[in-house]
Design a protein around this motif. Structure first.
Motif, mmCIF file in Angstrom:
data_model
loop_
_atom_site.group_PDB
_atom_site.id
_atom_site.type_symbol
_atom_site.label_atom_id
_atom_site.label_comp_id
_atom_site.label_asym_id
_atom_site.label_seq_id
_atom_site.Cartn_x
_atom_site.Cartn_y
_atom_site.Cartn_z
ATOM 1 N N ASN A 32 8.702 -6.679 -1.333
ATOM 2 C CA ASN A 32 8.633 -6.465 -2.788
ATOM 3 C C ASN A 32 9.982 -6.054 -3.372
ATOM 4 O O ASN A 32 10.076 -5.223 -4.286
ATOM 5 C CB ASN A 32 7.580 -5.409 -3.142
ATOM 6 C CG ASN A 32 6.195 -5.833 -2.711
ATOM 7 O OD1 ASN A 32 5.920 -7.025 -2.569
ATOM 8 N ND2 ASN A 32 5.325 -4.863 -2.493
ATOM 9 N N LYS A 33 11.044 -6.648 -2.824
ATOM 10 C CA LYS A 33 12.395 -6.400 -3.328
ATOM 11 C C LYS A 33 13.138 -7.727 -3.270
ATOM 12 O O LYS A 33 13.560 -8.163 -2.200
ATOM 13 C CB LYS A 33 13.107 -5.345 -2.479
ATOM 14 C CG LYS A 33 14.485 -4.981 -3.011
ATOM 15 C CD LYS A 33 15.095 -3.831 -2.218
ATOM 16 C CE LYS A 33 16.459 -3.458 -2.798
ATOM 17 N NZ LYS A 33 17.058 -2.302 -2.117
ATOM 18 N N ILE A 73 3.596 -13.815 -4.525
ATOM 19 C CA ILE A 73 3.790 -12.398 -4.225
ATOM 20 C C ILE A 73 3.008 -11.533 -5.198
ATOM 21 O O ILE A 73 2.436 -10.498 -4.834
ATOM 22 C CB ILE A 73 5.293 -12.015 -4.226
ATOM 23 C CG1 ILE A 73 5.484 -10.611 -3.641
ATOM 24 C CG2 ILE A 73 5.897 -12.099 -5.599
ATOM 25 C CD1 ILE A 73 5.113 -10.472 -2.201
ATOM 26 N N THR A 74 2.920 -11.955 -6.463
ATOM 27 C CA THR A 74 2.128 -11.217 -7.450
ATOM 28 C C THR A 74 0.660 -11.190 -7.035
ATOM 29 O O THR A 74 0.007 -10.138 -7.045
ATOM 30 C CB THR A 74 2.253 -11.868 -8.837
ATOM 31 O OG1 THR A 74 3.634 -11.884 -9.223
ATOM 32 C CG2 THR A 74 1.448 -11.107 -9.870
ATOM 33 N N MET A 92 0.213 -8.957 -3.903
ATOM 34 C CA MET A 92 0.296 -7.523 -4.196
ATOM 35 C C MET A 92 -0.995 -7.009 -4.821
ATOM 36 O O MET A 92 -1.494 -5.932 -4.454
ATOM 37 C CB MET A 92 1.488 -7.253 -5.122
ATOM 38 C CG MET A 92 2.846 -7.421 -4.468
ATOM 39 S SD MET A 92 4.207 -7.464 -5.672
ATOM 40 C CE MET A 92 4.090 -5.842 -6.402
#
Length: 541
Positions: free
Chosen positions: A488-489, A331-332, A335
């Motif tokens: 992103n949660k 996810i990093t 993003m």
């Protein structure tokens, strides 16, 4: 050891003595029935936020902003008489306002509470509306007390050690020695606000050190330590005696072993000046980052709206792979990729080429050639322990200093704290670990000070990494995800031997603080509980 406390009265904080400071504002904030026992809420007095708590039937009120970065404590976790900040894990006693866990450094002002006709009234001193922090009372040096404590290193561990000694009325001499040219400062901000001015990150001004009789020697490097004679020799030839010493010299950035490291605009982030130079060189430039650590990813994020292009080179398949795991690494990477950051993973730099003495391109092992106006290297760190060579101070194979739960080395009166220490971590069944993190360095500095004074207090802090990671996740075998990576949660719970050992979160406050509180109290979070749909224990409501 003998008692070295003096009779000198404690000195107060730096608050002014304006007569208006004695004036109070009183407002009815709620009904007694509005707040159940064991709960807290934000109320308003004079257009200022106040935290109102109710513990064992007793109402208490204190400033609602964490003394660290101003997070609303009402969004945190209340356990007994302790509230934990939702952002970075600072803890405060709601009855006294005293700081009980770092990274905050100051306590909070408390306010008067009165119950009348089932209504709750809070009275706030006007001074406390201006000062949202409350410095702990501290003593100073006492004439005739010659005991000298030498604090080697100018970072978080040494500063908190010095403050704790004076808070406990140690009356001897305190000398803090730093290789930096700056008073102790908030190093965590260097990768977040890189065009930083020194005076905005210094943690305590020179007036503070003068007021509390803490000597600070800047730009001095240790050369050798003689633990039998209890002397420290510096590179400038000077020698200082000590009765007790704290070694907190930390680590320095590791270089790429390549000739091109000497080219202009090849940078490593260690000091505020480094940060300013990276900011200045990076604006409108092609920035290349080597390394996918926390700092590397923060620098990449900082440069998003400043650099013309950003390229990241990592030796693993994903960022954070060995610390946060594949899912969070993915996810990093996603993003940042969505913001046009280019990644070259499973690769490494084999050459740095320049033109006219300035970096021009970076050659990778894969054969790719990356244009670069600025190269930022963040591939790890090296312990600053060379001056201990030849001493009997025990170090591990990587030259980190081994300490016990009291931050004591194997040599009497020699303590170690901060990034240099290899210490037994309570929540990891006392496994010896090395964790280079600000909050732990502070906690270790405090424990070292208390045990220098013979208090026999163990380190029990839970590692808390700036809203991202909590605990010690090395060797986890399962991962439980809550929320949505795509949105992103999320909250990631790391499992080992059917127990949660660490957590990582993004925009999921105060879940990570709730996990921290459970781990701190010694209560096991089982894999079954982590997998359950019942999230009431995370205090998300």
């Amino acid at each position: 050891m003998t008692d070295m406390s003096g009779t000198k009265p404690p000195r107060g904080d730096f608050s002014d003595s304006d007569p208006e400071d004695k004036e109070e504002l009183t407002e009815m904030v709620c009904l007694e029935s509005d707040l159940q026992d064991g709960k807290m809420m934000e109320v308003e007095v004079g257009h200022h936020a106040v935290l109102l708590t109710r513990c064992e039937g007793k109402f208490s009120a204190l400033a609602n902003q964490c003394s660290h970065y101003g997070a609303p404590l009402s969004k945190g976790v209340l356990t007994g008489n302790k509230v934990r900040c939702p952002w970075h894990g600072s803890c405060f006693n709601v009855l006294t306002g005293d700081l009980e866990e770092f990274p905050g450094m100051d306590g909070l002002p408390c306010h008067k509470v009165k119950i009348q006709n089932s209504k709750v009234y809070v009275s706030v001193n006007k001074k406390d509306l201006r000062h949202q922090k409350r410095m702990m009372y501290m003593g100073g040096a006492v004439p005739g007390v010659t005991h000298t404590i030498l604090l080697l290193g100018g970072g978080a561990a040494s500063l908190i050690c010095a403050e704790t000694l004076r808070q406990k009325n140690f009356g001897g001499r305190i000398i803090m020695v730093s290789r930096d040219n700056l008073l102790p400062y908030d190093k965590t901000r260097l990768s977040k606000v890189m065009n930083v001015e020194n005076d905005t990150i210094v943690l305590r001004g020179m007036e503070f050190f003068h007021r509390y009789d803490i000597e600070v020697w800047l730009e001095k490097n240790a050369q050798s330590l003689d633990t039998e004679k209890k002397t420290l020799t510096f590179e400038d030839g000077s020698v200082q005696n000590y009765d007790q010493i704290l070694i907190s010299t930390g680590c320095r950035a590791k270089c790429l072993d390549l000739p091109g490291m000497k080219l202009d605009n090849v940078k490593m982030l260690e000091t505020p000046e480094d940060a300013r130079q990276i900011h200045a060189a990076g604006v409108g430039s092609k920035v290349v980052l080597v390394g996918t650590s926390f700092v590397g990813m923060e620098v990449a994020s900082y440069m998003l709206d400043k650099a013309s292009s950003i390229t990241v080179i990592g030796s693993s398949e994903l960022p954070y792979q060995n610390t946060l795991g594949r899912e969070v690494g993915k996810i990093t990477m996603m993003m940042l990729s969505q913001k046009n950051v280019k990644f070259y993973m499973n690769d490494s730099v084999i050459d740095i080429k320049g033109v006219d003495g300035k970096v021009k391109e970076v050659v990778l092992k894969s054969g790719k050639v990356i244009p670069a106006d600025v190269l930022i290297v963040g591939i790890g760190s090296i312990p600053n322990s060379e001056f201990l060579t030849g001493t009997t101070v025990q170090m591990n194979s990587k030259n980190f200093v081994i300490v016990d739960k009291y931050m004591r080395t194997n040599v009497p009166d020699v303590f170690c704290a901060g990034d240099l220490a290899s210490f037994p971590l309570n929540i990891a069944k006392n496994q010896l670990v090395n964790i280079g993190h600000w909050q732990l360095a502070q906690a270790q500095g405090r424990i070292a000070a208390l045990n220098m004074l013979g208090k026999n207090i163990e380190l029990t802090s839970v590692p808390f990494y700036w809203t991202v990671l909590l605990g010690y996740g090395e060797g986890y075998t399962d991962l439980v995800m809550k929320g949505s990576l795509e949105e992103n949660k999320f909250l990631a719970l790391y499992i080992k031997n059917d127990e949660v050992i660490a957590a990582a979160g993004l925009d999921y406050d105060p879940a990570v603080s709730a996990v921290a509180e459970r781990l701190f109290s010694g209560k096991v979070i089982t894999k079954k509980e982590a997998q359950s749909d019942d999230l009431s224990w995370l205090h998300l409501s």
